[in-house]
Design a protein around this motif. Structure first.
Motif, PDB file in Angstrom:
ATOM      1  N   UNK A  45      13.935   7.903  45.744  1.00 44.99           N
ATOM      2  CA  UNK A  45      12.762   7.036  45.892  1.00 44.99           C
ATOM      3  C   UNK A  45      13.032   5.656  45.281  1.00 44.99           C
ATOM      4  N   UNK A  46      13.696   5.660  44.129  1.00 41.74           N
ATOM      5  CA  UNK A  46      13.948   4.395  43.436  1.00 41.74           C
ATOM      6  C   UNK A  46      15.072   3.588  44.095  1.00 41.74           C
ATOM      7  N   UNK A  47      16.109   4.291  44.552  1.00 43.16           N
ATOM      8  CA  UNK A  47      17.298   3.611  45.098  1.00 43.16           C
ATOM      9  C   UNK A  47      17.737   4.288  46.399  1.00 43.16           C
ATOM     10  N   UNK A  48      16.909   4.175  47.432  1.00 42.06           N
ATOM     11  CA  UNK A  48      17.212   4.917  48.669  1.00 42.06           C
ATOM     12  C   UNK A  48      18.573   4.559  49.266  1.00 42.06           C
ATOM     13  N   UNK A  49      19.026   3.324  49.070  1.00 40.56           N
ATOM     14  CA  UNK A  49      20.303   2.904  49.659  1.00 40.56           C
ATOM     15  C   UNK A  49      21.496   3.479  48.904  1.00 40.56           C
ATOM     16  N   UNK A  50      21.256   4.069  47.750  1.00 34.43           N
ATOM     17  CA  UNK A  50      22.360   4.651  46.979  1.00 34.43           C
ATOM     18  C   UNK A  50      22.313   6.182  46.987  1.00 34.43           C
ATOM     19  N   UNK A  51      21.455   6.714  47.836  1.00 33.00           N
ATOM     20  CA  UNK A  51      21.279   8.163  47.906  1.00 33.00           C
ATOM     21  C   UNK A  51      21.652   8.661  49.304  1.00 33.00           C
ATOM     22  N   UNK A  52      22.419   9.722  49.371  1.00 35.72           N
ATOM     23  CA  UNK A  52      22.813  10.304  50.661  1.00 35.72           C
ATOM     24  C   UNK A  52      22.450  11.786  50.690  1.00 35.72           C
ATOM     25  N   UNK A  53      21.677  12.156  51.689  1.00 35.89           N
ATOM     26  CA  UNK A  53      21.335  13.558  51.851  1.00 35.89           C
ATOM     27  C   UNK A  53      22.316  14.180  52.836  1.00 35.89           C
ATOM     28  N   UNK A  54      23.043  15.182  52.394  1.00 39.59           N
ATOM     29  CA  UNK A  54      24.055  15.829  53.238  1.00 39.59           C
ATOM     30  C   UNK A  54      23.458  16.923  54.107  1.00 39.59           C
ATOM     31  N   UNK A  55      22.157  17.159  53.946  1.00 43.75           N
ATOM     32  CA  UNK A  55      21.600  18.293  54.671  1.00 43.75           C
ATOM     33  C   UNK A  55      22.096  19.593  54.067  1.00 43.75           C
ATOM     34  N   UNK A  56      21.800  20.679  54.763  1.00 47.42           N
ATOM     35  CA  UNK A  56      22.079  22.000  54.193  1.00 47.42           C
ATOM     36  C   UNK A  56      23.545  22.344  54.452  1.00 47.42           C
ATOM     37  N   UNK A  57      24.412  21.710  53.684  1.00 44.15           N
ATOM     38  CA  UNK A  57      25.860  21.837  53.893  1.00 44.15           C
ATOM     39  C   UNK A  57      26.548  21.506  52.567  1.00 44.15           C
ATOM     40  N   UNK A  58      26.421  22.428  51.617  1.00 42.44           N
ATOM     41  CA  UNK A  58      26.880  22.165  50.251  1.00 42.44           C
ATOM     42  C   UNK A  58      28.396  22.025  50.163  1.00 42.44           C
TER      43      UNK A  58
END
Lengths: 316, 278
Positions: A45-58
């Motif tokens: 929320x604070x730094x959306x451009x520095x966050x990457x969601x990989x989805x359900x693929x640990x």
């Protein structure tokens, strides 16, 4: 007694990432579709451009993190302990551990206190898995204060760090004067009859056990062992020499966790009785966290029993 | 492509093949088949395509290469040696105690190796991480990787493929070494991932199919790769064991070293091929 604040260690993890995001922009945070639960959602929320969601693929997430770290950048990955340490174990070992890369793994929802989700999500094996990887640092903070300090310390660490956080809100044990250092146990209470070495949410139980034992005339030494690897050999050897009996307490399997790590040191240096309290080679099940901790015997009263057993072995 | 330059590349690939055979023979172990199949791709990458400097192997702005099919380490080592990262003499220490040249690539100790690989399926994810880092931090380098056609049976490959296209990692190019053989038999016999092109297309990649031993095709594919806003999969149709007659299309040479007699046969063939350039 004043009201004790309770907060889950995962909260301090997420909030400290946000604080560090304000201080530096040289790191990336990743999650695997659990950002709200792991608390990395606060960083998102604070730094959306520095966050990457990989989805359900640990597995992919962990190896991607290794690639980022191989380019000389810092990266934090987060998921539940079951998936970060369990599902992605081989990626942690081969992509991250073997090249000794600066990847911080923030694993939340560790242990039996996950509660209602039940056995598939109650990871009691992550410390055992992670500490077998050469060069891996393994940290299991006791409370909110220590969790926040540990996240900051992990940023300065050379090589991979596995950090274990809980879902359950737990009492805050330490204030801001507490000194956290990776690889150092902390003696919280002096004692000479037995040493109780605890980690994670069991530290609070150990402090209660101290009072219960004291009422019975038993002086227990209490040690908080937040860093499981590298383990603080000196504080263990000192405890073995000076108190002659040790109890370990962890919200983790007694196979391969803190109890094993302490036993390994004691057996090879000052062989004294070590009695392990933890989850005894069984899966968890659904239920409210507090009731599960009662049922699985992860309470101060259980530590008291083990302390007496350890002292009896010492005197046998 | 300039005819003289192509001839130079062909000579280099021939030397790479000699390095593969000599090192695997000396080690009495290793993976010659899938090493020989990628000699042209590696030669083109290290001698034409990539922005790399053997004098400065850790340059943060360099292009990156990940050998996702890490068992083809003899090919990577021979290429790096030809390129000047270390002496070709060191190739004869492959897999020996005390050698930097581990059975699978070790980024901590071998100059020019950008990622430790060997456990299949993980290399492409690490290449995705590098490509993401390049874009995120504005470093603007390109990332290349080579996967095996058996390797892509690993589910993690498709997790990586999904992520790379969703994040539009146009600076990532993955070669798939389509040599049709894996340890237990042909790809079709074991557990085929075909049609490989359609699968990568379905995962949002730009796909180009080429003859993986043809430098003109490799060059034009890599030029095309730079024009699209997607990760690019180059399906390289190759011959496993290419350049050594008895190893070509023979599954038993996936992970076996030639004995002294067969070593001489291989060297006679490769030296004759090299001599033909003079």
């Amino acid at each position: 007694m004043s009201e004790v604040k309770t907060v889950a260690t995962r909260v301090g993890f997420g909030e400290t990432l946000v604080e560090m995001g304000a201080e530096r922009d040289d790191f990336i945070v990743m999650d695997a579709d659990l950002a709200a639960a792991t608390q990395t959602g606060k960083f998102k929320k604070a730094y959306p451009e520095r966050f990457y969601d990989c989805g359900i693929a640990e597995q992919n997430m962990v190896s991607i993190a290794a690639g980022i770290a191989a380019t000389g950048k810092k990266v934090i990955v987060s998921s539940f302990a079951m998936f970060a340490a369990g599902r992605a174990f081989e990626q942690v070992r081969n992509s991250v551990g073997y090249p000794h890369l600066n990847v911080i793994i923030g694993a939340t929802h560790a242990g039996i206190s996950v509660g209602e989700d039940g056995a598939t999500h109650q990871c009691n094996e992550d410390i055992a898995l992670m500490r077998t990887i050469p060069g891996m640092t393994v940290i299991n903070p006791a409370d909110d204060t220590e969790a926040r300090m540990a996240v900051r310390a992990a940023f300065e660490c050379d090589g991979p760090v596995y950090m274990r956080f809980g879902r359950l809100a737990v009492p805050v044990v330490f204030d801001e004067t507490y000194k956290f250092e990776i690889g150092k146990g902390v003696e919280l209470r002096e004692g000479s009859d037995v040493t109780i070495i605890a980690t994670g949410l069991m530290v609070k139980e150990a402090l209660e056990a101290y009072d219960l034992l004291k009422a019975e005339g038993i002086n227990a030494r209490i040690v908080n062992m937040a860093t499981i690897k590298p383990i603080d050999r000196d504080i263990i050897i000192k405890a073995a020499k000076e108190t002659g009996a040790i109890v370990t307490a962890e919200e983790h399997s007694v196979i391969g966790g803190l109890g094993s790590a302490v036993s390994e040191v004691v057996c090879e240096t000052v062989p004294v009785p070590v009695v392990k309290l933890g989850v005894y080679d069984q899966f968890g099940h659904s239920g409210p966290a507090a009731k599960l901790l009662d049922e699985f015997g992860l309470r101060a009263v259980n530590i008291v029993e083990k302390a007496k057993a350890a002292i009896a072995l010492k005197n046998a | 492509m300039d005819a003289n330059f192509k001839k130079q590349l062909e000579q280099i690939a021939c030397k790479v093949r000699i390095g593969i055979i000599e090192s695997v023979h000396a080690a009495k172990a290793g993976h010659p088949g899938g090493s020989l199949s990628i000699a042209e791709i590696l030669t083109y990458l290290y001698f034409k395509e990539m922005n790399v400097d053997p004098e400065n192997p850790k340059d943060p702005k360099r292009d990156r290469f990940v050998l996702s099919k890490g068992h083809a380490a003899p090919a990577l080592y021979a290429t790096l040696a030809e390129r000047g990262y270390f002496s070709p003499d060191e190739l004869l220490t492959l897999r020996q105690i005390g050698s930097r040249l581990q059975g699978h690539p070790d980024m901590k100790n071998i100059p020019g190796v950008d990622m430790s690989t060997g456990s299949l399926g993980q290399g492409i994810s690490t290449a995705v991480g590098m490509a993401l880092s390049s874009k995120h931090f504005g470093d603007n380098y390109n990332v290349y990787t080579i996967l095996g056609d058996g390797e892509i049976e690993e589910g993690q490959v498709w997790e990586a493929a999904m992520f790379a296209s969703n994040k539009k990692l146009s600076n990532l190019t993955a070669f798939i070494d389509l040599n049709n053989l894996q340890i237990d038999g042909t790809i079709d016999e074991v557990n085929s991932a075909k049609p490989v092109d359609k699968k990568f297309e379905a995962f949002g990649w730009h796909v180009i199919t080429i003859d993986g031993h043809d430098y003109d095709a490799i060059e034009s594919a890599l030029a095309e790769a730079k024009t699209v806003d997607k990760p690019v999969a180059i399906i390289a149709e190759t011959v496993k064991g290419k350049g050594v007659s008895y190893m070509e299309n023979a599954v038993n040479w996936h992970g076996a070293a030639p004995n002294d007699e067969l070593f001489e046969v291989a060297m006679t063939e490769l030296n004759a091929a090299l001599a033909a350039f003079n």
